[in-house]
Design a protein around this motif. Structure first.
Motif, mmCIF file in Angstrom:
data_model
loop_
_atom_site.group_PDB
_atom_site.id
_atom_site.type_symbol
_atom_site.label_atom_id
_atom_site.label_comp_id
_atom_site.label_asym_id
_atom_site.label_seq_id
_atom_site.Cartn_x
_atom_site.Cartn_y
_atom_site.Cartn_z
ATOM 1 N N LYS A 352 0.831 -1.212 0.000
ATOM 2 C CA LYS A 352 0.000 0.000 0.000
ATOM 3 C C LYS A 352 0.866 1.263 0.000
ATOM 4 O O LYS A 352 0.633 2.205 -0.759
ATOM 5 C CB LYS A 352 -0.937 0.005 1.228
ATOM 6 C CG LYS A 352 -1.871 -1.194 1.278
ATOM 7 C CD LYS A 352 -2.776 -1.191 2.487
ATOM 8 C CE LYS A 352 -2.038 -1.385 3.799
ATOM 9 N NZ LYS A 352 -1.343 -2.694 3.917
ATOM 10 N N SER A 353 1.841 1.268 0.918
ATOM 11 C CA SER A 353 2.692 2.456 1.020
ATOM 12 C C SER A 353 3.543 2.610 -0.235
ATOM 13 O O SER A 353 3.769 3.725 -0.719
ATOM 14 C CB SER A 353 3.594 2.358 2.249
ATOM 15 O OG SER A 353 2.805 2.164 3.398
ATOM 16 N N THR A 354 3.972 1.496 -0.775
ATOM 17 C CA THR A 354 4.760 1.555 -2.011
ATOM 18 C C THR A 354 3.918 2.196 -3.111
ATOM 19 O O THR A 354 4.389 3.057 -3.858
ATOM 20 C CB THR A 354 5.176 0.130 -2.441
ATOM 21 O OG1 THR A 354 5.726 -0.544 -1.316
ATOM 22 C CG2 THR A 354 6.193 0.172 -3.553
ATOM 23 N N PRO A 364 6.322 7.509 2.275
ATOM 24 C CA PRO A 364 6.050 6.750 3.508
ATOM 25 C C PRO A 364 7.115 5.682 3.721
ATOM 26 O O PRO A 364 7.834 5.317 2.791
ATOM 27 C CB PRO A 364 4.697 6.107 3.218
ATOM 28 C CG PRO A 364 4.625 6.003 1.729
ATOM 29 C CD PRO A 364 5.430 7.132 1.172
ATOM 30 N N ASN A 365 7.191 5.193 4.944
ATOM 31 C CA ASN A 365 8.123 4.097 5.222
ATOM 32 C C ASN A 365 7.644 2.848 4.507
ATOM 33 O O ASN A 365 6.456 2.511 4.551
ATOM 34 C CB ASN A 365 8.177 3.817 6.729
ATOM 35 C CG ASN A 365 8.926 4.905 7.462
ATOM 36 O OD1 ASN A 365 9.696 5.642 6.843
ATOM 37 N ND2 ASN A 365 8.703 5.003 8.756
ATOM 38 N N ILE A 366 8.585 2.183 3.891
ATOM 39 C CA ILE A 366 8.264 0.943 3.181
ATOM 40 C C ILE A 366 9.234 -0.117 3.668
ATOM 41 O O ILE A 366 10.439 0.122 3.717
ATOM 42 C CB ILE A 366 8.426 1.127 1.657
ATOM 43 C CG1 ILE A 366 7.405 2.159 1.158
ATOM 44 C CG2 ILE A 366 8.267 -0.195 0.917
ATOM 45 C CD1 ILE A 366 7.640 2.626 -0.257
ATOM 46 N N THR A 372 4.368 -1.874 8.889
ATOM 47 C CA THR A 372 5.347 -0.797 8.710
ATOM 48 C C THR A 372 4.640 0.538 8.913
ATOM 49 O O THR A 372 5.156 1.454 9.542
ATOM 50 C CB THR A 372 5.929 -0.843 7.285
ATOM 51 O OG1 THR A 372 6.292 -2.176 6.994
ATOM 52 C CG2 THR A 372 7.120 0.066 7.138
ATOM 53 N N THR A 373 3.444 0.606 8.365
ATOM 54 C CA THR A 373 2.676 1.845 8.492
ATOM 55 C C THR A 373 1.895 1.807 9.798
ATOM 56 O O THR A 373 1.063 0.931 9.998
ATOM 57 C CB THR A 373 1.716 1.997 7.296
ATOM 58 O OG1 THR A 373 2.494 1.925 6.111
ATOM 59 C CG2 THR A 373 0.964 3.304 7.354
ATOM 60 N N LEU A 374 2.204 2.760 10.656
ATOM 61 C CA LEU A 374 1.520 2.819 11.951
ATOM 62 C C LEU A 374 0.478 3.918 11.984
ATOM 63 O O LEU A 374 -0.484 3.860 12.727
ATOM 64 C CB LEU A 374 2.536 3.048 13.066
ATOM 65 C CG LEU A 374 3.657 2.012 13.152
ATOM 66 C CD1 LEU A 374 4.651 2.385 14.230
ATOM 67 C CD2 LEU A 374 3.088 0.624 13.415
ATOM 68 N N ALA A 392 -5.114 8.379 0.895
ATOM 69 C CA ALA A 392 -4.623 8.018 2.228
ATOM 70 C C ALA A 392 -4.196 6.563 2.242
ATOM 71 O O ALA A 392 -4.957 5.680 1.838
ATOM 72 C CB ALA A 392 -5.722 8.245 3.256
ATOM 73 N N ASP A 393 -2.980 6.331 2.692
ATOM 74 C CA ASP A 393 -2.470 4.965 2.858
ATOM 75 C C ASP A 393 -2.665 4.611 4.325
ATOM 76 O O ASP A 393 -2.220 5.325 5.216
ATOM 77 C CB ASP A 393 -0.988 4.979 2.462
ATOM 78 C CG ASP A 393 -0.218 3.830 3.068
ATOM 79 O OD1 ASP A 393 -0.764 2.721 3.120
ATOM 80 O OD2 ASP A 393 0.941 4.053 3.487
ATOM 81 N N LEU A 394 -3.371 3.524 4.557
ATOM 82 C CA LEU A 394 -3.740 3.188 5.941
ATOM 83 C C LEU A 394 -2.987 1.969 6.433
ATOM 84 O O LEU A 394 -2.528 1.150 5.633
ATOM 85 C CB LEU A 394 -5.249 2.927 6.008
ATOM 86 C CG LEU A 394 -6.097 4.106 5.539
ATOM 87 C CD1 LEU A 394 -7.516 3.669 5.280
ATOM 88 C CD2 LEU A 394 -6.065 5.213 6.569
HETATM 89 MG MG LIG Z 1 2.557 0.660 4.686
#
Ligand SMILES: [Mg+2]
Ligand SMILES: Nc1nc2c(ncn2[C@@H]2O[C@H](COP(=O)(O)OP(=O)(O)OP(=O)(O)O)[C@@H](O)[C@H]2O)c(=O)[nH]1
Length: 637
Positions: A352-354, A364-366, A372-374, A392-394
């Motif tokens: 998702k973040s990627t 975002p952190n990947i 990984t995503t907090l 929005a990446d959740l």
């Molecule tokens: Mg993520």
């Protein structure tokens, strides 16, 4: 048995309102607890009652700042407006008492004609109320250390406090993300009623003419389309409605206090703030989603009645007026639901973040591990044709997320305002289809409305052989369900444009669709209704508890406490009316039944009294015995 209640207005009362601490010890110390105080220069009034007790009154010091923390949704279902902070009273086993006696003026005895002979021609009394109650400014001690991301930058919600010189560094104010705020609201106090006598040439017996105080201003909340963040609440934290004006002579009523309107952006969720409740969220009071919505949050306090309102056949020259009712107050937590057009959902590690990092400038952190995503990441996607969209990446959703497993639950509600969802499936997982179904199920379980949102499915990691191999069967199974399906490789930036374009189409369709109307008839005033309900609680609905260690009796009842708060002790008749009410609503009887003893302390609201068993036979009681019993007081309202 002849017996009496004695009431003393305490010379300490006013002074003690200004004290800041309240301990059982210092309360007791200042109490005029013995009958010697009958020699006090203050008016002393006695009346005969059935049962026999003498009581000395003083007003308790104000509650601590913390005590002013008003919550209409405390433990009980009833709102407590003015509950005094009680020093851990020990409840009496099976001795809680609730009175059901109905206190009405009809139950009082027959009229006795005017008992006090005033010379109206010479007499004029006009009490001017001074509005010297400085508003205690409640410090904003809010600090929220939550961080938030936009396009990869982490922003902190740091609130400037007096001793907190910190400021957010390097981020322009308008860019900071304020999705939470804490504010204080207070409805206006009612104005005080006054005692005044009409004196006019050729009108020898003008009678009482003190007007009523004006009602305090209300606190409203309104949704304003032009606002899109809670940033303004960084500047202004306290919202106080105006106090009602005091009544005047010639039966002039005080003006109503000015209302205050708290303006919030669409998507604001309002909770009652939980005192010292770290990590605990208060009950949701209001969800304000649509521009134009308006709610009455706190109603202003009632104006006190002037002496003109107390005139009756048995009390033609009442020397009594009420103080205005204090306006309710409370701390609120505001939260702005994330305003993103598209929400990216999916299992942990799906990419998702990627995906967000590819379609927007967000960083975002990947990493190749789950969670990984907090916190949600926001990214702005720009299209060639000058159109933008917020994505929005959740945090990833696990099985059981709707019940609070994993991290996604906390943020799922953010997606409720998204127009569309992108559901990313990890093609390299063992069972992509199972993963897809599990996440869909979580969405449905969390909120059926969320599950009904239009969405596209992006089958990710197509660059990996196992994903590539599974794609065909995944596609076949899902296409039979009529789902819009894409495959992509986020790391290789292949197929991502198609996915986000399809999501944009969904957003556009949604925006072009006629705005779902909101039902303007839905009652948003339920908080105010709760407060009102509490205010109109019967005066004879009270509970008594006993603190054996300090021989203190606490009489707790919102109606009774409100009555105490509105009693203006500087007027002579106030004591008599107070005595009368205590007797009529059954407080005295209940205390006797529970075994109150000579010298015990009785606390009602802000008033502290000392109980005396022995009848007060000295002077005034005998003199006024008859007349006081028969005075008709207007009904408490
Ligand atoms: Mg993520
Ligand atoms: N081979 C390959 N790896 C990918 C692809 N997309 C993402 N990844 C990898 O998958 C891992 C997880 O990616 P993230 O973007 O952090 O996944 P996420 O869904 O945000 O994960 P959480 O935030 O933990 O829920 C990382 O190691 C990525 O490099 C892809 O298209 N191909």
């Amino acid at each position: 048995m002849a017996s009496s209640i004695s009431t003393y207005f305490s010379p300490f009362a006013q002074a003690r309102r200004n004290t800041t601490t309240s301990t059982p010890q210092n309360r007791r110390k200042k109490l005029p607890a013995n009958p010697n105080l009958k020699s006090s220069p203050r008016p002393t009034i006695s009346t005969t009652v059935h049962g026999g007790e003498a009581t000395t009154y003083t007003r308790l010091p104000p509650k601590d700042d913390d005590g002013s923390f008003f919550s209409p949704f405390n433990s009980s279902t009833e709102v407590k407006l003015s509950e005094a902070p009680l020093p851990n009273p020990t409840p009496l086993d099976n001795k809680f008492v609730t009175q059901d006696n109905q206190f009405t003026t009809e139950e009082e005895e027959d009229d006795v004609e005017s008992e006090v002979g005033f010379d109206y021609g010479k007499f004029e009394l006009f009490e001017v109320n001074s509005d010297n109650e400085a508003d205690d400014d409640v410090d904003n001690n809010y600090s929220d250390d939550e961080t938030f991301r936009l396009n990869g930058d982490v922003y902190e919600n740091v609130f400037e406090g007096e001793d907190n010189g910190e400021k957010e560094k390097g981020v322009p104010a308008v860019m900071r993300c304020f999705d939470r705020a804490k504010i204080y609201v207070k409805a206006g106090d009612g104005g005080n009623g006054v005692v005044a006598m009409r004196r006019e040439k050729y009108v020898p017996l003008g009678g009482p003419s003190g007007g009523d105080g004006g009602r305090g201003g209300n606190v409203y909340v309104e949704v304003v389309d032009s606002m899109n963040s809670l940033l303004p609440f960084r500047q202004s934290v306290h919202f106080r409605a105006g106090r009602g004006a005091h009544g005047k002579g010639s039966k002039q009523h005080g003006a109503k206090g000015e209302d205050v309107v708290v303006k919030v952006p669409p998507g604001t969720v309002m909770r009652e703030a939980v005192k010292d409740g770290e990590g605990v969220q208060g009950e949701v009071l209001l969800e304000l989603l649509h521009p134009g919505q308006r709610a009455l949050l706190l109603p202003g306090g009632r104006g006190g009645r002037g002496n003109a309102s107390f005139k009756s056949g048995t009390n033609k020259v009442p020397k009594i007026a009420e103080d205005g009712e204090e306006g309710p107050e409370m701390w609120l937590e505001l939260e702005l639901k994330l305003v993103a057009d598209v929400g990216i959902v999916g299992a942990p590690n799906a990419g998702k973040s990627t995906f967000l990092s590819v379609i927007s400038a967000a960083q975002p952190n990947i990493a190749n591990y789950p969670f990984t995503t907090l916190l949600p990441n926001l990214g702005v996607v720009s299209f060639d044709y000058d159109a933008t969209m917020v994505v929005a990446d959740l945090p990833g959703l696990l099985e059981g997320a709707h019940r609070g497993f994993g991290l996604g639950h906390e943020f799922l509600r953010h997606t409720e305002r998204c127009s569309a969802l992108v559901h990313i499936v990890d093609g390299s997982s063992q069972q992509p289809e199972y993963e897809f179904d599990a996440v869909r199920l979580e969405l449905e379980m969390f909120s059926p409305e969320l599950a009904e949102k239009s969405y596209v499915v992006a089958y990710n990691k197509m660059d990996l052989p196992e994903a590539y191999e599974n794609w065909k069967s995944f596609k076949e199974r899902l296409s039979s369900r009529g789902v819009e399906l894409f495959c992509m490789s986020a790391v290789k930036r292949e197929g991502t444009q198609e996915v986000i374009s399809a999501a944009y189409e969904l957003v556009r369709n949604r925006k072009e669709a006629p705005e779902e109307g909101w039902d303007s008839t839905v009652n948003l005033n339920h908080v105010a209704d709760m407060v009102r309900k509490q205010r109109t609680a019967p005066i004879n609905d009270f509970e008594i508890s006993h603190d054996t260690s300090s021989n203190t009796w606490h009489v707790v009842g919102s109606g009774l406490q409100r009555f105490v708060q509105m009693t203006n002790w500087k007027y002579a008749d106030s004591d008599r009316r107070f005595q009368h009410v205590l007797e009529a609503c059954g407080v005295n009887k209940s205390l006797l039944r529970l075994g109150v003893k000579e010298g015990d302390t009785v606390i009602i609201g802000e008033m502290e009294m000392v109980w005396h068993d022995s009848p007060n036979s000295s002077g005034p009681s005998n003199m006024r015995k008859q007349s006081t019993d028969s005075v008709k007081w207007p009904q408490w309202k």
